[in-house]
Design an enzyme around this catalytic site. Structure first.
Site, mmCIF file in Angstrom:
data_model
loop_
_atom_site.group_PDB
_atom_site.id
_atom_site.type_symbol
_atom_site.label_atom_id
_atom_site.label_comp_id
_atom_site.label_asym_id
_atom_site.label_seq_id
_atom_site.Cartn_x
_atom_site.Cartn_y
_atom_site.Cartn_z
ATOM 1 N N PHE A 88 0.858 -1.195 0.000
ATOM 2 C CA PHE A 88 0.000 0.000 0.000
ATOM 3 C C PHE A 88 0.893 1.243 0.000
ATOM 4 O O PHE A 88 0.831 2.097 0.863
ATOM 5 C CB PHE A 88 -0.942 -0.019 1.210
ATOM 6 C CG PHE A 88 -2.125 0.903 1.072
ATOM 7 C CD1 PHE A 88 -3.114 0.662 0.127
ATOM 8 C CD2 PHE A 88 -2.252 2.020 1.894
ATOM 9 C CE1 PHE A 88 -4.214 1.509 -0.004
ATOM 10 C CE2 PHE A 88 -3.355 2.875 1.776
ATOM 11 C CZ PHE A 88 -4.329 2.613 0.824
ATOM 12 N N THR A 118 3.876 -4.524 -4.545
ATOM 13 C CA THR A 118 4.965 -4.442 -3.567
ATOM 14 C C THR A 118 6.241 -4.106 -4.338
ATOM 15 O O THR A 118 6.201 -3.862 -5.538
ATOM 16 C CB THR A 118 5.130 -5.777 -2.798
ATOM 17 O OG1 THR A 118 5.508 -6.800 -3.718
ATOM 18 C CG2 THR A 118 3.835 -6.183 -2.101
ATOM 19 N N LYS A 160 12.521 -4.100 -17.973
ATOM 20 C CA LYS A 160 11.466 -3.741 -18.943
ATOM 21 C C LYS A 160 11.817 -4.228 -20.350
ATOM 22 O O LYS A 160 10.946 -4.661 -21.104
ATOM 23 C CB LYS A 160 11.244 -2.226 -18.917
ATOM 24 C CG LYS A 160 10.591 -1.773 -17.613
ATOM 25 C CD LYS A 160 10.665 -0.272 -17.428
ATOM 26 C CE LYS A 160 9.914 0.157 -16.167
ATOM 27 N NZ LYS A 160 10.164 1.552 -15.793
ATOM 28 N N LYS A 166 7.786 -5.443 -11.724
ATOM 29 C CA LYS A 166 8.537 -5.964 -12.866
ATOM 30 C C LYS A 166 9.229 -7.291 -12.577
ATOM 31 O O LYS A 166 9.498 -8.069 -13.494
ATOM 32 C CB LYS A 166 9.577 -4.921 -13.293
ATOM 33 C CG LYS A 166 8.926 -3.713 -13.936
ATOM 34 C CD LYS A 166 9.603 -2.404 -13.592
ATOM 35 C CE LYS A 166 9.104 -1.832 -12.305
ATOM 36 N NZ LYS A 166 9.538 -0.459 -12.023
ATOM 37 N N GLU A 190 12.162 3.897 -7.744
ATOM 38 C CA GLU A 190 12.059 2.613 -7.049
ATOM 39 C C GLU A 190 12.431 2.814 -5.579
ATOM 40 O O GLU A 190 13.112 3.781 -5.223
ATOM 41 C CB GLU A 190 13.022 1.604 -7.682
ATOM 42 C CG GLU A 190 12.693 1.231 -9.109
ATOM 43 C CD GLU A 190 11.295 0.656 -9.252
ATOM 44 O OE1 GLU A 190 10.984 -0.352 -8.611
ATOM 45 O OE2 GLU A 190 10.492 1.237 -10.014
ATOM 46 N N GLY A 210 7.075 10.234 -6.565
ATOM 47 C CA GLY A 210 6.617 8.833 -6.614
ATOM 48 C C GLY A 210 7.088 8.088 -7.840
ATOM 49 O O GLY A 210 6.556 7.035 -8.172
HETATM 50 N N1 LIG Z 1 5.716 4.320 -8.907
HETATM 51 C C1 LIG Z 1 5.735 4.136 -10.227
HETATM 52 O O1 LIG Z 1 5.731 5.079 -11.008
HETATM 53 C C2 LIG Z 1 5.750 2.763 -10.771
HETATM 54 C C3 LIG Z 1 5.943 1.666 -9.973
HETATM 55 N N2 LIG Z 1 5.983 0.417 -10.518
HETATM 56 C C4 LIG Z 1 6.165 -0.739 -9.644
HETATM 57 O O2 LIG Z 1 5.001 -0.876 -8.825
HETATM 58 C C5 LIG Z 1 5.354 -1.375 -7.533
HETATM 59 C C6 LIG Z 1 4.835 -0.425 -6.467
HETATM 60 O O3 LIG Z 1 5.382 0.850 -6.693
HETATM 61 P P1 LIG Z 1 5.162 2.019 -5.625
HETATM 62 O O4 LIG Z 1 3.816 1.943 -5.051
HETATM 63 O O5 LIG Z 1 5.637 3.256 -6.274
HETATM 64 O O6 LIG Z 1 6.225 1.582 -4.528
HETATM 65 P P2 LIG Z 1 6.242 1.989 -2.995
HETATM 66 O O7 LIG Z 1 7.634 1.722 -2.532
HETATM 67 O O8 LIG Z 1 5.648 3.327 -2.796
HETATM 68 O O9 LIG Z 1 5.235 0.934 -2.339
HETATM 69 C C7 LIG Z 1 5.535 -0.408 -2.177
HETATM 70 C C8 LIG Z 1 4.814 -0.851 -0.933
HETATM 71 O O10 LIG Z 1 4.982 -2.244 -0.793
HETATM 72 C C9 LIG Z 1 5.199 -2.539 0.571
HETATM 73 N N3 LIG Z 1 5.925 -3.803 0.643
HETATM 74 C C10 LIG Z 1 7.220 -4.055 0.343
HETATM 75 N N4 LIG Z 1 7.498 -5.342 0.542
HETATM 76 C C11 LIG Z 1 6.357 -5.939 0.967
HETATM 77 C C12 LIG Z 1 6.001 -7.258 1.362
HETATM 78 N N5 LIG Z 1 6.894 -8.234 1.366
HETATM 79 N N6 LIG Z 1 4.738 -7.492 1.750
HETATM 80 C C13 LIG Z 1 3.815 -6.502 1.780
HETATM 81 N N7 LIG Z 1 4.106 -5.231 1.442
HETATM 82 C C14 LIG Z 1 5.345 -4.952 1.036
HETATM 83 C C15 LIG Z 1 6.008 -1.363 1.105
HETATM 84 O O11 LIG Z 1 5.863 -1.236 2.516
HETATM 85 C C16 LIG Z 1 5.383 -0.208 0.342
HETATM 86 O O12 LIG Z 1 4.329 0.409 1.073
HETATM 87 C C17 LIG Z 1 6.871 -1.533 -7.542
HETATM 88 O O13 LIG Z 1 7.155 -2.869 -7.842
HETATM 89 C C18 LIG Z 1 7.332 -0.626 -8.678
HETATM 90 O O14 LIG Z 1 8.504 -1.073 -9.287
HETATM 91 C C19 LIG Z 1 5.768 0.185 -11.837
HETATM 92 C C20 LIG Z 1 5.535 1.243 -12.690
HETATM 93 C C21 LIG Z 1 5.585 2.611 -12.238
HETATM 94 N N1 LIG Z 2 10.997 3.684 -11.118
HETATM 95 C C1 LIG Z 2 10.334 3.437 -12.361
HETATM 96 C C2 LIG Z 2 8.864 3.314 -12.104
HETATM 97 C C3 LIG Z 2 8.167 2.681 -13.213
HETATM 98 O O1 LIG Z 2 8.464 1.562 -13.629
HETATM 99 C C4 LIG Z 2 10.593 4.586 -13.314
HETATM 100 O O2 LIG Z 2 11.092 5.616 -12.863
HETATM 101 O O3 LIG Z 2 10.307 4.429 -14.507
#
Ligand SMILES: NC(=O)C1=CN([C@@H]2O[C@H](COP(=O)(O)OP(=O)(O)OC[C@H]3O[C@@H](n4cnc5c(N)ncnc54)[C@H](O)[C@@H]3O)[C@@H](O)[C@H]2O)C=CC1
Ligand SMILES: N[C@@H](CC=O)C(=O)O
Length: 349
Positions: free
Chosen positions: A11, A99, A227, A128, A212, A209
């Site tokens: 979350f 996550t 990717k 990913k 990574e 946001g």
């Molecule tokens: N933020 C972006 O623009 C993008 C993100 N992503 C991917 O989406 C995913 C989420 O991204 P965000 O929300 O930005 O990351 P974030 O770091 O804000 O949120 C990840 C959440 O997962 C929780 N977490 C980590 N390990 C865990 C586990 N073992 N069990 C339960 N919760 C766990 C963390 O406490 C954190 O709240 C990542 O894998 C990221 O690479 C993909 C495309 C774009």
């Molecule tokens: N950290 C990544 C998030 C999306 O995959 C980026 O900056 O592109």
């Protein structure tokens, strides 16, 4: 009206943004998409967990502070994560897995996906790791239980790339692609061009946001490498692993490199690419490249990404759009749920 019960794994920025969209847009989705979403469980390693089989109030979830154990303040909430219970026993039809991306073995997210798919619960993910490293096995498992495994957000956030190419470029004979596939590094390069230094630009990308959890993945090219593997395997029929892709990031590019490129009417961009060779194998790489300002990719700035597909029948086809961002990536999860919904309707006919 169809209602999908969803469980949120992780979350952070993305799934919190999805909860915000559920709070704001369910009525619109009922009208325009023919379904609504009900959140029945959330688990996060830092915030804790909460299950509400009759539906959790998305506004209350969004208002939870980003503090350790904060879910314990909610009715039936706990300060402890409960990933397996939320996946298996919250009554969810769909798990939204967001996550952190583990580029080494895709865990524990791959296990989360497996737990859901084994039970016939569909998975939508922006992560990913499971996709780059275990897509074939997870797709096979999904097929065997009648679930769906969707991952549009794994490349270029909510910008349609994977499904767009699979569905609307089918038959065009894609032979390769070249693109800017990381929002953070492109944002840093554009900010440095505007005079900001590397660390301030990275801090800004983190605030917005884009980055990574460990931004080394962004600046050293590891995120783009995943990717590239995903696009090559999904669209070129390759069977690449990250070790097959040589990779260099942007960390060695200095402010002086950027200014001297500008004086030469050029820009540094982090480029991920893959090509099918005449022998049928696929080669891929990630590296910073100096592009003349006349190159279409040179004009792509900030967290915007772009990918240009080379096709035999159409020539190059380029998609430009958001490459990162909380709401933008939450949209990718919605687009996956829309795809699941459309397939369900097709199967019912
Ligand atoms: N933020 C972006 O623009 C993008 C993100 N992503 C991917 O989406 C995913 C989420 O991204 P965000 O929300 O930005 O990351 P974030 O770091 O804000 O949120 C990840 C959440 O997962 C929780 N977490 C980590 N390990 C865990 C586990 N073992 N069990 C339960 N919760 C766990 C963390 O406490 C954190 O709240 C990542 O894998 C990221 O690479 C993909 C495309 C774009
Ligand atoms: N950290 C990544 C998030 C999306 O995959 C980026 O900056 O592109």
């Amino acid at each position: 009206m169809t209602e999908y019960k969803i469980a949120l794994l992780g979350f952070g920025g993305v799934n919190r943004a999805l909860a915000q969209l559920v709070a704001e847009k369910n009525e619109l989705w009922a009208e325009e998409l023919g379904f609504t979403l009900k959140i029945v469980g959330v688990s996060d390693i830092f915030l804790g967990s909460v299950i509400g089989k009759d539906g959790l109030d998305p506004k209350k979830l969004v208002a939870v502070p980003a503090a350790k154990g904060a879910f314990s303040a909610l009715e039936n909430g706990s300060a402890e994560p409960a990933n397996e219970t939320v996946i298996r026993f919250s009554g969810a039809d769909i798990v939204a897995e967001a996550t952190f991306t583990n580029p080494v073995d895709g865990e524990p997210a791959t296990t989360f996906c497996r737990w859901a798919l084994e039970k016939g619960i569909s998975v939508v993910t922006t992560n990913k790791g499971p996709v780059a490293l275990h897509a074939a096995a997870l797709k096979k498992l999904a097929t065997s239980t009648g679930a769906a495994f969707e991952f549009e957000g794994a490349v270029m956030s909510g910008t349609p790339v994977i499904r767009m190419a699979q569905e609307t470029l089918a038959g065009s004979e894609i032979t390769g692609f070249k693109g800017i596939l990381n929002g953070t590094s492109n944002f840093i390069l554009s900010s440095m061009q505007a005079g900001l230094d590397f660390s301030n630009a990275l801090a800004k990308a983190q605030d917005l946001g884009y980055a990574e959890a460990d931004p080394t993945a962004d600046v050293e090219g590891h995120d783009v490498r995943l990717k590239v593997v995903i696009l090559a395997n999904e669209l070129l029929g390759a069977k690449l692993t990250p070790n097959d892709v040589c990779c260099e990031g942007i960390s060695k590019i200095t402010a002086e490199d950027i200014q001297s490129a500008a004086r030469a009417d050029s820009r540094w961009k982090l480029i991920g690419s893959a090509q099918r060779t005449p022998s049928g194998t696929v080669t891929a790489s990630v590296s910073p490249q100096l592009l003349p300002n006349t190159d279409a990719l040179a004009g792509v700035s900030g967290a915007t990404n772009a990918v240009s597909f080379e096709t035999n029948l159409l020539g190059p086809v380029t998609v430009v759009g958001a490459g990162a961002g909380r709401i933008e990536t939450a949209y990718a999860l919605l687009s996956d749920i829309i795809s699941i919904h459309k397939n369900k309707i097709k199967q019912a006919i």
